[in-house]
Design an enzyme around this catalytic site. Structure first.
Site, PDB file in Angstrom:
ATOM      1  N   THR A 143     -46.468  -7.527  15.744  1.00  0.00           N
ATOM      2  CA  THR A 143     -47.387  -8.617  15.413  1.00  0.00           C
ATOM      3  C   THR A 143     -47.038  -9.052  13.997  1.00  0.00           C
ATOM      4  O   THR A 143     -46.845  -8.205  13.122  1.00  0.00           O
ATOM      5  CB  THR A 143     -48.859  -8.179  15.497  1.00  0.00           C
ATOM      6  OG1 THR A 143     -49.083  -7.082  14.603  1.00  0.00           O
ATOM      7  CG2 THR A 143     -49.240  -7.778  16.914  1.00  0.00           C
ATOM      8  N   ARG A 179     -53.109  -7.013  12.018  1.00  0.00           N
ATOM      9  CA  ARG A 179     -52.024  -6.845  11.049  1.00  0.00           C
ATOM     10  C   ARG A 179     -51.035  -8.003  11.118  1.00  0.00           C
ATOM     11  O   ARG A 179     -50.229  -8.179  10.194  1.00  0.00           O
ATOM     12  CB  ARG A 179     -51.254  -5.546  11.312  1.00  0.00           C
ATOM     13  CG  ARG A 179     -51.976  -4.293  10.922  1.00  0.00           C
ATOM     14  CD  ARG A 179     -51.054  -3.089  11.039  1.00  0.00           C
ATOM     15  NE  ARG A 179     -49.993  -3.122  10.052  1.00  0.00           N
ATOM     16  CZ  ARG A 179     -50.069  -2.585   8.842  1.00  0.00           C
ATOM     17  NH1 ARG A 179     -51.159  -1.947   8.468  1.00  0.00           N
ATOM     18  NH2 ARG A 179     -49.065  -2.669   7.999  1.00  0.00           N
ATOM     19  N   MET A 192     -48.002  -8.087   5.580  1.00  0.00           N
ATOM     20  CA  MET A 192     -48.398  -7.103   6.581  1.00  0.00           C
ATOM     21  C   MET A 192     -47.879  -7.525   7.955  1.00  0.00           C
ATOM     22  O   MET A 192     -47.777  -8.699   8.247  1.00  0.00           O
ATOM     23  CB  MET A 192     -49.935  -7.034   6.633  1.00  0.00           C
ATOM     24  CG  MET A 192     -50.437  -5.713   7.151  1.00  0.00           C
ATOM     25  SD  MET A 192     -52.188  -5.727   7.528  1.00  0.00           S
ATOM     26  CE  MET A 192     -52.912  -5.553   5.925  1.00  0.00           C
ATOM     27  N   CYS A 193     -47.490  -6.584   8.741  1.00  0.00           N
ATOM     28  CA  CYS A 193     -47.125  -6.812  10.134  1.00  0.00           C
ATOM     29  C   CYS A 193     -47.476  -5.522  10.884  1.00  0.00           C
ATOM     30  O   CYS A 193     -47.749  -4.507  10.272  1.00  0.00           O
ATOM     31  CB  CYS A 193     -45.633  -7.060  10.303  1.00  0.00           C
ATOM     32  SG  CYS A 193     -45.052  -8.633   9.618  1.00  0.00           S
ATOM     33  N   GLY A 194     -47.454  -5.595  12.191  1.00  0.00           N
ATOM     34  CA  GLY A 194     -47.711  -4.392  12.985  1.00  0.00           C
ATOM     35  C   GLY A 194     -46.531  -4.103  13.892  1.00  0.00           C
ATOM     36  O   GLY A 194     -45.914  -5.024  14.441  1.00  0.00           O
TER      37      GLY A 194
END
Lengths: 252, 312
Positions: B160, B32, B1-3
């Site tokens: 993020t 995230r 997961m990343c944002g």
């Protein structure tokens, strides 16, 4: 995504004459999510006695709102919800007054989750029972792995709707994106509009009288007045890929 | 997961709150990506003064701060290679793990001067308008270290990171900005990045990290340099890369989004008459005060979306 719904009509004063306020309107629970954390709000909702009503304000796309409810309570989410709104629930009626994120009504057991806007990916994923109603459009993978629940989308659905759906019903009031019903098992999909393409092992079938009755009942119950139940397309499994066979490897 | 977050103002006279907007968007997606964060900002007059070139360098390593005087001396040496030496002053803004240097020259000369002053320097951004601030650490703390709410500009993007395929260091964090004013953030993971990396290396491309997203950044840069426009380069990404990706890619003029065929990495776009915003989750868009002006939609799989700044 549709324009935010007008909530003013919903904000009735808490008087004893409000028919929607539950048996004791003074106990309707209002929870401001800017002040109460999601976990505490969900605990409070789970503690509500049957028949009561609650409202979650300032959702701001927060995840996991009103999940895991087990009593016939009514919960209004006053704006955009994040992931999994109303998921895992039984008996409750949850309404999102705005759009909903990924997995709205995921693994629903019974009751109703209504989205008065658009839904993101995987609406009603794995729902065992109950009904998820999307008044706007639903994105990719709506009704993925449906296990007996009902998904009603008034607008369009994106690609891969009904992927590997095992049981239950999907009614689409608008158009369906590519690969509809890919690898379907026993769920049945009805589409009022156009279908971009069917997925592997999905086929269009003749509409029976029972289908028309089923579609009419769902359309009437959920306000899909634009829909002609005798003119929908029924999509179900061709049952060629139920069991894995290396002979079919290229088709999965 | 990343944002991922991004904001593109179509007007040159956009309000000066870009950094503040990006900061709240990024903080909304801190969960995230709790291990690193970064932003790319276009047109901040402090980081990238008009008429100068800027280079962003990681300075959180063992070599310590990078003195602008040393870079200025290297730049002066460089100009003396071509003729009479001209002293070119270099200014430096330290923003957490990153230092942004600027001087009245071109980005290539400034990069060369940085590398002469410090051969081990990791350059993380370059261009006439782009400054990159990034590093490993808690996104909320980095937003403060970047002094992000005080930054301005007309376009920005942020990331993020929750690392899944390479180490957590500042060099592995996003954005990846490896050509002038070109910046990329990625949510997902590429399956065939090693193959594409080898092919790029064979073509003479050098890498700063073993991060899969850097491969996409260098792939796009190579195709832009080869004559593709951004739309075509991103179509090539869809044709060539296997795996999961939602990409936000920006240039001096453009703001572009593309997702893989399965599109399981989330993306929302909000489009208003004066601006376009993109975020992994609605919670980041919800922080925008004028969201009611916008149409919100999810980008379709393998569709390339590009918005261009009004140039008049």
């Amino acid at each position: 995504m549709v324009a935010p719904n007008d909530l003013t009509a919903e904000r009735r004063p808490r008087t004893g004459t409000d028919p929607e306020a539950g048996p004791d309107p003074d106990t309707r629970l209002d929870l401001d999510l800017d002040l109460v954390g999601v976990r505490d709000a969900n605990r409070a909702l789970r503690a509500l006695p049957a028949g009561r009503r609650a409202r979650l304000t300032a959702p701001r796309g927060r995840h996991n709102l009103a999940v895991g409810l087990t009593a016939p309570v009514t919960v209004d989410i006053d704006g955009p919800a994040g992931y999994y709104a109303g998921g895992l629930g039984a008996l409750a009626t949850v309404t999102v007054h705005g759009p909903a994120g990924t997995g709205v009504g995921e693994n629903l057991m019974s009751g109703t989750v209504r989205i008065r806007g658009n839904a993101s990916q995987s609406a009603a994923a794995s729902a065992h029972g109950g009904t998820v109603v999307v008044e706007g459009d639903a994105s990719l993978r709506a009704g993925i792995s449906l296990k007996g629940g009902t998904l009603v989308v008034a607008g369009n659905v994106g690609r891969y709707c009904g992927f590997m759906a095992q049981a239950g019903t999907i009614l689409i009031g608008g158009n369906a994106g590519a690969d509809l019903g890919d690898s379907l098992y026993e769920a049945v999909i009805y589409v009022a509009g156009r279908i971009t393409s069917l997925g592997t092992d999905a086929q269009a079938e003749d509409l029976t009288e029972a289908d028309v009755r089923r579609v009419r009942t769902l359309a009437d119950a959920h306000g899909l007045t634009h829909l002609d139940p005798t003119a929908v397309t029924r999509v179900a499994s061709a049952r060629q890929l139920y069991h894995f066979s290396t002979h079919n490897a290229g088709r999965y | 997961m990343c944002g991922i977050v991004g904001l593109h103002r179509r007007d040159r006279n956009a309000p000066a709150d870009l950094g503040a907007r990006l900061a709240t968007m990024l903080e909304a997606l801190a969960e995230r990506g709790p291990d690193s964060a970064g932003v790319g900002l276009y047109g901040d007059p402090v980081l990238t003064p008009p008429g100068t070139a800027s280079v962003s360098v990681l300075t959180d390593g063992p070599d310590g701060p990078l003195e602008p005087a040393a870079v200025s001396a290297a730049l002066t040496d460089l100009t003396s290679d071509a003729g009479p030496a001209t002293a070119t002053p270099v200014t430096a803004v330290v923003a957490g793990p990153t230092t942004v240097l600027s001087a009245a020259t071109d980005p290539a000369a400034l990069v060369t001067a940085v590398r002469r002053a410090r051969p081990t320097a990791v350059v993380v951004g370059r261009g006439h308008e782009l400054a990159v601030l990034k590093g490993a650490g808690d996104p909320r703390a980095l937003v403060t270290a970047f002094d992000l709410p005080a930054r301005t500009g007309w376009q920005g993007l942020g990331h993020t990171r929750m690392a899944t395929e390479s180490a957590v260091t500042s060099a592995h964090s996003h954005p990846f900005a490896i050509a002038d004013d070109l910046c990329l953030v990625h949510n997902g993971s590429f399956a065939n990045h090693a193959t594409i990396r080898r092919s790029l290396i064979a073509d003479g491309v050098r890498f700063d990290s073993d991060n899969d997203s850097e491969v996409a950044a260098r792939f796009i840069a190579a195709h832009l340099a080869g004559g593709d426009d951004l739309t075509k380069a991103l179509r090539r990404v869809c044709e060539t890369f296997d795996g999961f990706f939602t990409l936000l890619v920006t240039t001096r003029e453009e703001f572009a989004v593309v997702r893989d065929a399965i599109a399981c990495k989330p993306a929302l776009i909000a489009e208003a008459p004066g601006w376009v915003a993109m975020a992994s989750e609605f919670s980041a868009l919800a922080t925008l005060p004028d969201l009611d002006d916008a149409t919100i939609f999810e980008p379709e799989p393998e569709e390339v979306y590009v918005w261009s700044r009004r140039t008049t």
